[in-house]
Design a protein around this motif. Structure first.
Motif, PDB file in Angstrom:
ATOM      1  N   ALA A   1      -0.853  -1.789   0.782  1.00 43.97           N
ATOM      2  CA  ALA A   1      -1.625  -0.907   1.844  1.00 43.97           C
ATOM      3  C   ALA A   1      -3.182  -1.860   1.934  1.00 43.97           C
ATOM      4  O   ALA A   1      -3.554  -1.860   3.049  1.00 43.97           O
ATOM      5  N   ARG A   2      -3.588  -2.350   0.715  1.00 38.66           N
ATOM      6  CA  ARG A   2      -4.971  -2.808   0.805  1.00 38.66           C
ATOM      7  C   ARG A   2      -4.582  -4.275   1.224  1.00 38.66           C
ATOM      8  O   ARG A   2      -5.456  -4.984   1.327  1.00 38.66           O
ATOM      9  N   THR A   3      -3.384  -4.903   1.331  1.00 37.27           N
ATOM     10  CA  THR A   3      -3.241  -6.241   1.774  1.00 37.27           C
ATOM     11  C   THR A   3      -3.128  -6.054   3.286  1.00 37.27           C
ATOM     12  O   THR A   3      -3.661  -6.958   4.179  1.00 37.27           O
ATOM     13  N   THR A   4      -2.123  -5.277   3.851  1.00 39.28           N
ATOM     14  CA  THR A   4      -1.950  -5.043   5.293  1.00 39.28           C
ATOM     15  C   THR A   4      -3.238  -5.024   6.063  1.00 39.28           C
ATOM     16  O   THR A   4      -3.518  -5.354   7.181  1.00 39.28           O
ATOM     17  N   VAL A   5      -4.304  -4.468   5.261  1.00 40.06           N
ATOM     18  CA  VAL A   5      -5.629  -4.125   5.872  1.00 40.06           C
ATOM     19  C   VAL A   5      -6.255  -5.443   6.448  1.00 40.06           C
ATOM     20  O   VAL A   5      -7.231  -5.454   6.961  1.00 40.06           O
ATOM     21  N   ASN A   6      -5.818  -6.459   5.574  1.00 41.20           N
ATOM     22  CA  ASN A   6      -6.822  -7.844   5.635  1.00 41.20           C
ATOM     23  C   ASN A   6      -5.875  -8.890   6.319  1.00 41.20           C
ATOM     24  O   ASN A   6      -5.198  -9.489   5.567  1.00 41.20           O
ATOM     25  N   PRO A   7      -6.211  -9.213   7.486  1.00 45.16           N
ATOM     26  CA  PRO A   7      -5.445 -10.425   8.162  1.00 45.16           C
ATOM     27  C   PRO A   7      -5.572 -11.639   7.262  1.00 45.16           C
ATOM     28  O   PRO A   7      -4.462 -12.509   7.383  1.00 45.16           O
ATOM     29  N   PHE A   8      -6.693 -11.875   6.744  1.00 43.25           N
ATOM     30  CA  PHE A   8      -6.771 -13.260   6.129  1.00 43.25           C
ATOM     31  C   PHE A   8      -5.845 -13.107   4.704  1.00 43.25           C
ATOM     32  O   PHE A   8      -5.002 -14.189   4.690  1.00 43.25           O
ATOM     33  N   SER A   9      -5.573 -12.015   4.133  1.00 40.96           N
ATOM     34  CA  SER A   9      -4.604 -12.019   3.035  1.00 40.96           C
ATOM     35  C   SER A   9      -3.144 -12.035   3.443  1.00 40.96           C
ATOM     36  O   SER A   9      -2.212 -12.856   2.946  1.00 40.96           O
ATOM     37  N   VAL A  10      -2.863 -11.259   4.696  1.00 42.93           N
ATOM     38  CA  VAL A  10      -1.561 -11.319   5.404  1.00 42.93           C
ATOM     39  C   VAL A  10      -1.242 -12.835   5.584  1.00 42.93           C
ATOM     40  O   VAL A  10       0.004 -13.303   5.371  1.00 42.93           O
ATOM     41  N   GLN A  11      -2.102 -13.527   6.132  1.00 43.69           N
ATOM     42  CA  GLN A  11      -1.818 -14.828   6.370  1.00 43.69           C
ATOM     43  C   GLN A  11      -1.700 -15.818   5.578  1.00 43.69           C
ATOM     44  O   GLN A  11      -0.733 -16.538   5.469  1.00 43.69           O
ATOM     45  N   GLU A  12      -2.638 -15.632   4.211  1.00 46.15           N
ATOM     46  CA  GLU A  12      -2.095 -16.235   3.195  1.00 46.15           C
ATOM     47  C   GLU A  12      -0.909 -16.222   2.599  1.00 46.15           C
ATOM     48  O   GLU A  12      -0.121 -17.310   2.343  1.00 46.15           O
ATOM     49  N   ILE A  13      -0.237 -14.933   2.670  1.00 47.22           N
ATOM     50  CA  ILE A  13       0.961 -14.683   2.092  1.00 47.22           C
ATOM     51  C   ILE A  13       2.100 -15.134   3.062  1.00 47.22           C
ATOM     52  O   ILE A  13       3.048 -15.806   2.789  1.00 47.22           O
ATOM     53  N   ALA A  14       1.755 -14.973   4.545  1.00 45.18           N
ATOM     54  CA  ALA A  14       2.793 -15.601   5.351  1.00 45.18           C
ATOM     55  C   ALA A  14       2.907 -17.157   5.328  1.00 45.18           C
ATOM     56  O   ALA A  14       4.201 -17.470   5.345  1.00 45.18           O
ATOM     57  N   ASP A  15       2.092 -17.720   4.902  1.00 46.71           N
ATOM     58  CA  ASP A  15       1.821 -19.117   4.751  1.00 46.71           C
ATOM     59  C   ASP A  15       2.564 -19.652   3.344  1.00 46.71           C
ATOM     60  O   ASP A  15       3.513 -20.522   3.432  1.00 46.71           O
TER      61      ASP A  15
ATOM     62  N   HIS B   1       6.153   3.583   4.815  1.00 45.78           N
ATOM     63  CA  HIS B   1       5.011   4.522   5.365  1.00 45.78           C
ATOM     64  C   HIS B   1       4.518   5.214   4.112  1.00 45.78           C
ATOM     65  O   HIS B   1       5.282   5.953   3.506  1.00 45.78           O
ATOM     66  N   ARG B   2       3.222   4.924   3.581  1.00 48.34           N
ATOM     67  CA  ARG B   2       2.821   5.331   2.300  1.00 48.34           C
ATOM     68  C   ARG B   2       1.478   6.288   2.730  1.00 48.34           C
ATOM     69  O   ARG B   2       0.755   6.656   1.789  1.00 48.34           O
TER      70      ARG B   2
END
Ligand code: PEP
Ligand code: MN
Length: 361
Positions: free
Chosen positions: A109-123, A164-165
């Motif tokens: 949940a703390r990652t989904t909230v941050n587009p930078f982190s999500v993009q890093e993981i997506a990359d 869903h958490r």
């Protein structure tokens, strides 16, 4: 964004999909013992979960054993045949989890909230074919949740599901994270192919509510549950109050009533069809009545404007709400619902009257 989403498991998929295992991998003994007890309880599980890197609110809490724990997940797979999953929050996590052949990854949940982190993981996941689950962000923002799904999808992953958490809130509440079911329901309405898993552990934060929330999820046609299970829950290094033993978990799953989304029974379908027709007619009537109400609001607006009276009279609106709450209670309608409904209607009336006031003549 148009997305063609695939299930996180091969079809046919048996509901409920079960993800179980400890909040955190603490020691090799604890991980193996939890898996052994799940196996012994006879609980079929689709994925064995365990946090390796733990996002803790405060420093000096147990922050996970790190990549060493991935070896224990490998052992669980080899000894008990369970597929495994863990949370990843940065490139290094993805790298190590893939190297250790973890079967499914999830975004916390703390990652989904941050587009930078999500993009890093997506990359980091570009071109990798793994199922992935995306937890809702800690704040009730559906756009952010969808954004994370889109970023992962754009990296080429298609086996995407959601967890869903629940959502953070301030002050004392029954739940650790308030479910706000309507947000998850709206996500499913917009992307019906996304498999939806209920993390009852992080919604509840305590054992006694777990079964109730899991059943609610089944009643809402969720695909599965993720529940933290631990061989000795009271001694857990994280989230002790919400973890349960594999035996208790087995009883919880056995107690769930699983309902089908559709019925093949003709009589049932005809009866439901008749009732739905009545609902459609009532909805039509409600919309017509609302239209009539807005016409009256327009007429009142014109009259107030001619007499130089302001649009808003708060005391009048409070009176309307009070009366309606009493009337609603007599018909089994909650105060919250009536208040929300009347606020929406009132806002629309004000918008209509504003237009009347803005007309030049
Ligand atoms: C977890 O699943 O252990 C976890 C940290 O959850 P969340 O991201 O929902 O807080
Ligand atoms: Mn946890």
């Amino acid at each position: 964004m148009e997305m063609t989403i695939q299930p996180i498991l091969p079809r046919p998929i048996k509901r409920p999909v079960i993800i179980a295992g400890p909040c955190s991998a603490e020691t090799e003994v604890q991980v193996m013992e939890t898996a052994r007890q799940l196996k012994k309880a006879g609980q079929e599980i689709d994925f064995f979960r365990s946090g390796i890197w733990k996002p803790r609110t405060r420093p000096n809490s147990f922050e996970g054993v790190g990549k060493e724990g991935l070896q224990w997940l490998k052992k669980v797979k080899a000894e008990f045949g369970f597929k495994t999953c863990t949370e990843v929050a940065n490139t290094a996590h993805v790298f190590h989890a893939l190297k250790s052949d973890v079967d499914l990854l999830w975004l916390g949940a703390r990652t989904t909230v941050n587009p930078f982190s999500v993009q890093e993981i997506a990359d980091a996941l570009e071109g990798v074919d793994k199922p992935i689950l995306i937890k809702n962000p800690i704040n009730p923002d559906l756009g952010l949740w969808i954004g994370a799904i889109e970023r992962i999808y754009k990296a080429g992953l298609t086996r995407i599901g959601v967890i869903h958490r629940g959502f953070s809130s301030h002050g004392e509440t029954k739940f650790r994270n308030i479910p706000r079911w309507q947000i998850a329901i709206e996500l499913k309405r917009r992307f019906p192919d996304l498999m939806m898993i209920c993390d009852n552990s992080h919604i509840c934060g305590r054992r006694d509510l777990l079964a109730e929330i899991a059943q609610q999820a089944m009643d809402l046609n969720y695909d599965g549950i993720m529940t933290e299970t631990h061989c000795t829950p009271d001694e857990a290094w994280s989230d002790a109050a919400q973890q349960i033993t594999p035996d208790v978990f087995k009883k919880l799953v056995d107690g769930l009533v699983i309902r089908e989304e559709q019925s093949q029974d003709q009589v049932f379908n005809e009866n439901i069809g008749g009732l739905r027709k009545q609902i459609d007619e009532l909805d039509e009537e409600i919309i017509n009545l609302l239209g009539n109400r807005m016409e009256l609001a327009d007429a009142i607006g014109a009259y107030k404007k001619r007499n130089n009276i302001s649009i808003l009279q708060s005391s009048r609106f409070n009176e309307i709400v009070e009366q309606a709450v009493v009337q609603g209670a007599n018909r089994g309608l909650s105060q919250g619902f009536i208040t929300t409904l009347l606020h929406a209607i009132h806002q629309e009336s004000i918008n209509h009257q504003k237009e009347v006031y803005q007309q030049t003549k």
